[in-house]
Scaffold this motif. Structure first.
Motif: not given
Length: 261
Positions: A248-251, A136-143, A254-255
């Motif tokens: 970008r945020a994870v790289a 969710v920090k990547l705005a993504f769904h678990p896989g 930052r939040v």
């Protein structure tokens, strides 16, 4: 079985009745289709080798596995969502392995790296280990089948907490949750994982495999069904502005400034 290389980043060595498999793609051991295919090939060869009764998966470098490298266009997800589908094909192969697996987790097991750790029957972790379903920090769904495997091990409520917050779980906390089976000092991690695998390997091998097959049931088929669903959700979310911001945020550590689009 002589020491062998499986592709570019997987090494294996038989120690007694335990196959020690090393992921050697430091420092982060990012997943890719080729890496997971080579790992599955190695473990399937162990299934076919009568001398192998259990396996240990360990990794070189800072992280056990830091998941997918969203910054690299040549890796598991950069070449399009077909890459993720192919990656999950390899995940199903890994969950189809018949002989018990112990994971030695020395550092971060994040995202797909957590999914890989969940392939193992048991996880021995160093105090430095961290576990995170940070999608969710990547705005993504678990896989990687995690939406099936993680609740199965730590319970639905704690799995939901990890999925919806993306927080990192320390090894000691993971021990209390059942995510980790043993915490061992970093310098003794490999020995502790080998000891646990050896404890399994000293038993009657046909009985161990038969018992494990009963306990796991249709796990590989369930992972196949769940990764198909996860892939659909990931495909939709990958097209969003939030996903680009999340990467970008994870790289940038930052939040994310998410807009819901």
């Amino acid at each position: 079985m002589k020491p062998m290389a499986w592709g570019e980043h997987i090494l294996s060595k038989l120690e007694g009745h335990v196959l020690v498999v090393t992921i050697d793609k430091p420092p982060f051991n990012h997943v890719s289709v080729d890496l997971m295919s080579d790992l599955a090939n190695c473990l399937m060869a162990g299934d076919a080798e009568p001398r192998v009764r259990a396996s240990v998966i360990q990794a070189e470098g800072k992280a056990f596995c830091a998941g997918a490298d969203f910054q690299s266009p040549g890796d598991a997800v950069g070449s399009g969502m077909g890459g993720i589908n192919a990656l999950y094909d390899q995940a199903v192969r890994l969950f189809s392995i018949e002989k018990p697996i112990v994971a030695a987790v020395q550092g971060a097991a994040v995202g797909a790296g957590l999914g890989l750790a969940m392939v193992a029957d048991f996880r021995v972790a160093a105090p430095e280990a961290r576990f995170a379903a940070n999608f969710v920090k990547l705005a993504f769904h678990p896989g990687f089948g995690l939406t099936h495997t993680l609740p199965r091990v730590i319970g639905e409520h704690r799995a939901n907490l990890m999925f919806l917050t993306g927080r990192r779980v320390k090894a000691e906390d993971g021990l209390g949750w059942g995510l980790v089976d043993e915490v061992a000092p970093l310098e003794g991690l490999r020995a502790a994982a080998l000891k646990l695998a050896g404890e399994i390997a000293e038993n009657a091998p046909l009985a161990v495999v038969a018992t494990r097959r009963t306990l796991r049931g249709d796990l590989a088929a369930a992972v196949r069904e769940q990764t198909d669903h996860e892939h659909i959700q990931q495909t939709a979310l990958r097209a969003t502005d939030d996903f680009q911001e999340g990467v970008r945020a994870v790289a940038e550590r930052r939040v994310g400034n998410f807009q819901g689009r």
